[in-house]
Write a protein that holds these residues in place. Structure first.
Motif, PDB file in Angstrom:
ATOM      1  N   TYR A 255      -2.805  -5.209   1.973  1.00 13.87           N
ATOM      2  CA  TYR A 255      -3.152  -3.894   1.436  1.00 13.87           C
ATOM      3  C   TYR A 255      -2.518  -3.653   0.070  1.00 13.87           C
ATOM      4  O   TYR A 255      -1.409  -4.124  -0.204  1.00 13.87           O
ATOM      5  CB  TYR A 255      -2.697  -2.789   2.400  1.00 13.87           C
ATOM      6  CG  TYR A 255      -3.270  -2.942   3.781  1.00 13.87           C
ATOM      7  CD1 TYR A 255      -4.487  -2.371   4.133  1.00 13.87           C
ATOM      8  CD2 TYR A 255      -2.586  -3.693   4.743  1.00 13.87           C
ATOM      9  CE1 TYR A 255      -5.014  -2.534   5.402  1.00 13.87           C
ATOM     10  CE2 TYR A 255      -3.109  -3.863   6.023  1.00 13.87           C
ATOM     11  CZ  TYR A 255      -4.324  -3.282   6.344  1.00 13.87           C
ATOM     12  OH  TYR A 255      -4.850  -3.466   7.603  1.00 13.87           O
ATOM     13  N   THR A 256      -3.231  -2.919  -0.762  1.00 13.63           N
ATOM     14  CA  THR A 256      -2.703  -2.491  -2.060  1.00 13.63           C
ATOM     15  C   THR A 256      -3.102  -1.031  -2.287  1.00 13.63           C
ATOM     16  O   THR A 256      -4.098  -0.548  -1.726  1.00 13.63           O
ATOM     17  CB  THR A 256      -3.257  -3.333  -3.217  1.00 13.63           C
ATOM     18  OG1 THR A 256      -4.699  -3.251  -3.221  1.00 13.63           O
ATOM     19  CG2 THR A 256      -2.842  -4.787  -3.092  1.00 13.63           C
ATOM     20  N   VAL A 257      -2.327  -0.332  -3.087  1.00 18.49           N
ATOM     21  CA  VAL A 257      -2.624   1.067  -3.396  1.00 18.49           C
ATOM     22  C   VAL A 257      -4.001   1.175  -4.046  1.00 18.49           C
ATOM     23  O   VAL A 257      -4.333   0.422  -4.962  1.00 18.49           O
ATOM     24  CB  VAL A 257      -1.543   1.655  -4.327  1.00 18.49           C
ATOM     25  CG1 VAL A 257      -1.948   3.038  -4.816  1.00 18.49           C
ATOM     26  CG2 VAL A 257      -0.209   1.725  -3.597  1.00 18.49           C
ATOM     27  N   GLY A 258      -4.803   2.116  -3.547  1.00 15.63           N
ATOM     28  CA  GLY A 258      -6.153   2.319  -4.064  1.00 15.63           C
ATOM     29  C   GLY A 258      -7.218   1.602  -3.255  1.00 15.63           C
ATOM     30  O   GLY A 258      -8.417   1.837  -3.454  1.00 15.63           O
ATOM     31  N   GLN A 259      -6.812   0.738  -2.341  1.00 15.15           N
ATOM     32  CA  GLN A 259      -7.770  -0.035  -1.539  1.00 15.15           C
ATOM     33  C   GLN A 259      -8.540   0.877  -0.594  1.00 15.15           C
ATOM     34  O   GLN A 259      -7.985   1.775   0.025  1.00 15.15           O
ATOM     35  CB  GLN A 259      -7.005  -1.097  -0.734  1.00 15.15           C
ATOM     36  CG  GLN A 259      -7.876  -1.961   0.164  1.00 15.15           C
ATOM     37  CD  GLN A 259      -7.044  -3.014   0.880  1.00 15.15           C
ATOM     38  OE1 GLN A 259      -6.013  -3.448   0.376  1.00 15.15           O
ATOM     39  NE2 GLN A 259      -7.483  -3.428   2.058  1.00 15.15           N
ATOM     40  N   ALA A 269     -14.029  11.527   8.675  1.00 18.51           N
ATOM     41  CA  ALA A 269     -14.961  12.474   8.052  1.00 18.51           C
ATOM     42  C   ALA A 269     -15.191  12.177   6.580  1.00 18.51           C
ATOM     43  O   ALA A 269     -16.227  12.549   6.027  1.00 18.51           O
ATOM     44  CB  ALA A 269     -14.429  13.897   8.230  1.00 18.51           C
ATOM     45  N   GLU A 270     -14.243  11.507   5.925  1.00 20.94           N
ATOM     46  CA  GLU A 270     -14.365  11.207   4.501  1.00 20.94           C
ATOM     47  C   GLU A 270     -13.769   9.831   4.228  1.00 20.94           C
ATOM     48  O   GLU A 270     -12.963   9.325   5.018  1.00 20.94           O
ATOM     49  CB  GLU A 270     -13.637  12.260   3.670  1.00 20.94           C
ATOM     50  CG  GLU A 270     -12.157  12.380   3.978  1.00 20.94           C
ATOM     51  CD  GLU A 270     -11.479  13.482   3.192  1.00 20.94           C
ATOM     52  OE1 GLU A 270     -12.026  13.868   2.142  1.00 20.94           O
ATOM     53  OE2 GLU A 270     -10.424  13.955   3.622  1.00 20.94           O
ATOM     54  N   PRO A 271     -14.160   9.191   3.117  1.00 22.40           N
ATOM     55  CA  PRO A 271     -13.586   7.879   2.786  1.00 22.40           C
ATOM     56  C   PRO A 271     -12.077   7.985   2.605  1.00 22.40           C
ATOM     57  O   PRO A 271     -11.575   8.953   2.022  1.00 22.40           O
ATOM     58  CB  PRO A 271     -14.275   7.531   1.462  1.00 22.40           C
ATOM     59  CG  PRO A 271     -15.520   8.354   1.438  1.00 22.40           C
ATOM     60  CD  PRO A 271     -15.169   9.624   2.144  1.00 22.40           C
ATOM     61  N   LEU A 272     -11.362   6.998   3.113  1.00 22.12           N
ATOM     62  CA  LEU A 272      -9.910   6.984   2.995  1.00 22.12           C
ATOM     63  C   LEU A 272      -9.455   5.796   2.153  1.00 22.12           C
ATOM     64  O   LEU A 272     -10.083   4.723   2.183  1.00 22.12           O
ATOM     65  CB  LEU A 272      -9.268   6.911   4.385  1.00 22.12           C
ATOM     66  CG  LEU A 272      -9.514   8.115   5.300  1.00 22.12           C
ATOM     67  CD1 LEU A 272      -8.852   7.896   6.653  1.00 22.12           C
ATOM     68  CD2 LEU A 272      -9.010   9.408   4.668  1.00 22.12           C
ATOM     69  N   TYR A 273      -8.370   5.987   1.439  1.00 21.02           N
ATOM     70  CA  TYR A 273      -7.818   4.977   0.548  1.00 21.02           C
ATOM     71  C   TYR A 273      -6.345   4.760   0.885  1.00 21.02           C
ATOM     72  O   TYR A 273      -5.676   5.655   1.413  1.00 21.02           O
ATOM     73  CB  TYR A 273      -7.929   5.413  -0.917  1.00 21.02           C
ATOM     74  CG  TYR A 273      -9.336   5.683  -1.385  1.00 21.02           C
ATOM     75  CD1 TYR A 273     -10.022   4.755  -2.165  1.00 21.02           C
ATOM     76  CD2 TYR A 273      -9.977   6.885  -1.072  1.00 21.02           C
ATOM     77  CE1 TYR A 273     -11.305   5.002  -2.606  1.00 21.02           C
ATOM     78  CE2 TYR A 273     -11.268   7.143  -1.505  1.00 21.02           C
ATOM     79  CZ  TYR A 273     -11.929   6.202  -2.276  1.00 21.02           C
ATOM     80  OH  TYR A 273     -13.202   6.459  -2.717  1.00 21.02           O
ATOM     81  N   VAL A 274      -5.831   3.587   0.542  1.00 16.03           N
ATOM     82  CA  VAL A 274      -4.403   3.348   0.683  1.00 16.03           C
ATOM     83  C   VAL A 274      -3.688   4.150  -0.403  1.00 16.03           C
ATOM     84  O   VAL A 274      -3.934   3.960  -1.595  1.00 16.03           O
ATOM     85  CB  VAL A 274      -4.054   1.855   0.541  1.00 16.03           C
ATOM     86  CG1 VAL A 274      -2.533   1.659   0.565  1.00 16.03           C
ATOM     87  CG2 VAL A 274      -4.704   1.051   1.658  1.00 16.03           C
ATOM     88  N   VAL A 275      -2.821   5.073   0.026  1.00 14.77           N
ATOM     89  CA  VAL A 275      -2.100   5.933  -0.902  1.00 14.77           C
ATOM     90  C   VAL A 275      -0.742   5.337  -1.255  1.00 14.77           C
ATOM     91  O   VAL A 275      -0.306   5.371  -2.399  1.00 14.77           O
ATOM     92  CB  VAL A 275      -1.929   7.345  -0.302  1.00 14.77           C
ATOM     93  CG1 VAL A 275      -1.063   8.222  -1.213  1.00 14.77           C
ATOM     94  CG2 VAL A 275      -3.286   7.990  -0.083  1.00 14.77           C
ATOM     95  N   ARG A 276      -0.061   4.783  -0.269  1.00 11.32           N
ATOM     96  CA  ARG A 276       1.208   4.115  -0.527  1.00 11.32           C
ATOM     97  C   ARG A 276       1.549   3.196   0.639  1.00 11.32           C
ATOM     98  O   ARG A 276       0.963   3.303   1.725  1.00 11.32           O
ATOM     99  CB  ARG A 276       2.338   5.132  -0.748  1.00 11.32           C
ATOM    100  CG  ARG A 276       2.675   6.000   0.435  1.00 11.32           C
ATOM    101  CD  ARG A 276       3.810   6.967   0.080  1.00 11.32           C
ATOM    102  NE  ARG A 276       4.135   7.844   1.207  1.00 11.32           N
ATOM    103  CZ  ARG A 276       3.523   8.989   1.467  1.00 11.32           C
ATOM    104  NH1 ARG A 276       2.534   9.385   0.679  1.00 11.32           N
ATOM    105  NH2 ARG A 276       3.883   9.726   2.505  1.00 11.32           N
TER     106      ARG A 276
END
Length: 373
Positions: A255-259, A269-276
């Motif tokens: 995993y990387t931030v923004g992935q 319910a909504e797209p999720l991203y790696v935040v940290r």
């Protein structure tokens, strides 16, 4: 009759026939053309290649540099243009300073840039010393950046061809190194470089460019990390920024931030991203795109090439990102507008127009939204 090649900028005192140029030859078309252009100046030219991998493991590999077939290509070019060529074994130093650091950074939840670490270490430190020991007046490389003389000395500028610009990866170049380095290809587009190679009959004229991470030939960087750090696949929780447990992951190295893709937590319910990435708790924190917004970042190991520059600047926080307006206050980089996908471990490179002012490593970020803190 010689073909009308563009003048090679080596910026050496006349007469060039009394000068010595060391060229860093990786075995690719860029450094090969630099060597050929240097030889045409009448200066004594010495090609130097650093072996960075095991010969056997790298034989026949495409998309790499400084190993196996690449070393043979560099030697063939040197023979073709009639210059001396030496190979130095730096496999151990490369493994310890670049590959091991690459694995450690991923294990710490950061996103590394091994190309910068390579330039900081074996290429612009060890190779720099080799060139000095050989009595060279300068060290020339095939990087696509420009060295421009300003009122206070040499400056580092972006390449004339934006598609080839490599200034982001050279932000850690020191002033002493910049005074000694030369980048003859910085004002040329890549097609012209290949044309020169073809006209000179260099065997590498059509050779594919090397990939970004040369020691990861198949793109599976997790495999490289796993080999050095057997616990790299230890799993943990995937948690929403609001505290909800959403699932489990198979190791932070994936995993990387923004992935966004590959999270395997459908039904949201909504797209999720790696935040940290929380390395201590082995936790992947995810959230909506708005949670990726940061207002600033703290930088470490800042290298400043800007002299007494005090004007407005822009910052580039990923190699493929566009520079955005920002300001530097001590070790804090503050963005004029919220920036997205800023990952600890990456570099923030500072510019004034096309001039590289310097940069530093992103140690931490400052969320723009309170709920992402």
């Amino acid at each position: 009759m010689q073909p009308p090649f563009p003048p090679a900028r080596f910026d050496l005192e006349e007469p060039l026939g009394q000068r010595r140029i060391v060229v860093a030859m990786s075995g690719g078309v860029d450094s090969s053309v630099v060597a050929a252009l240097a030889a045409r100046t009448g200066a004594e030219v010495i090609g130097v290649t650093l072996q960075l991998y095991d010969h056997g493991a790298a034989v026949g590999r495409t998309g790499s540099c400084c190993a196996g077939q690449d070393i043979r290509d560099a030697r063939a070019v040197a023979d073709r243009i009639g210059i001396a060529h030496y190979v130095f074994d730096y496999e151990s130093a490369f493994r310890d300073s670049v590959i091991a650091d690459f694995a450690d950074e991923y294990m710490a939840g950061r996103t590394p840039i091994p190309c910068v670490k390579c330039n900081m270490g074996v290429k612009f430190t060890d190779l720099f010393q080799i060139a000095r020991d050989l009595g060279a007046d300068c060290l020339a490389t095939g990087h696509y950046v420009q060295r421009v003389m300003g009122p206070q000395g040499a400056q580092l500028h972006r390449a004339a061809d934006p598609a080839r610009d490599q200034s982001y990866f050279l932000f850690a170049t020191t002033q002493a190194q910049l005074d000694y380095l030369r980048f003859p290809l910085g004002g040329m587009p890549k097609p012209q470089v290949r044309e020169i190679a073809a006209e000179l009959g260099l065997s590498v004229a059509l050779k594919p460019d090397s990939q970004d991470i040369c020691f990861v030939p198949d793109g599976d960087y997790a495999k490289v990390v796993r080999k050095l750090r057997p616990d790299a696949d230890e799993g943990g929780e995937i948690v929403h920024v609001d505290g909800r447990l959403l699932g489990r992951h198979k190791g932070l190295i994936h995993y990387t931030v923004g992935q966004r893709k590959g999270l395997e937590i459908g039904g949201q319910a909504e797209p999720l991203y790696v935040v940290r990435l929380d390395a201590e708790a082995r936790r992947v924190v995810v959230g909506p795109k708005a949670a990726l917004a940061v207002s600033g970042a703290r930088l470490t190991d800042i290298n400043w090439l800007g002299g007494d520059f005090t004007g407005p600047l822009t910052a580039k926080v990923r190699s493929m990102a566009k520079p955005v307006p920002a300001r530097l206050e001590g070790d804090r980089l503050i963005f004029d507008a919220a920036e997205y996908g800023v990952a600890p471990g990456q570099a923030a490179v500072l510019y004034a127009g096309d001039r590289v002012l310097g940069g530093g490593w992103i140690a931490s970020t400052e969320p723009a939204l309170a709920e992402a803190a």
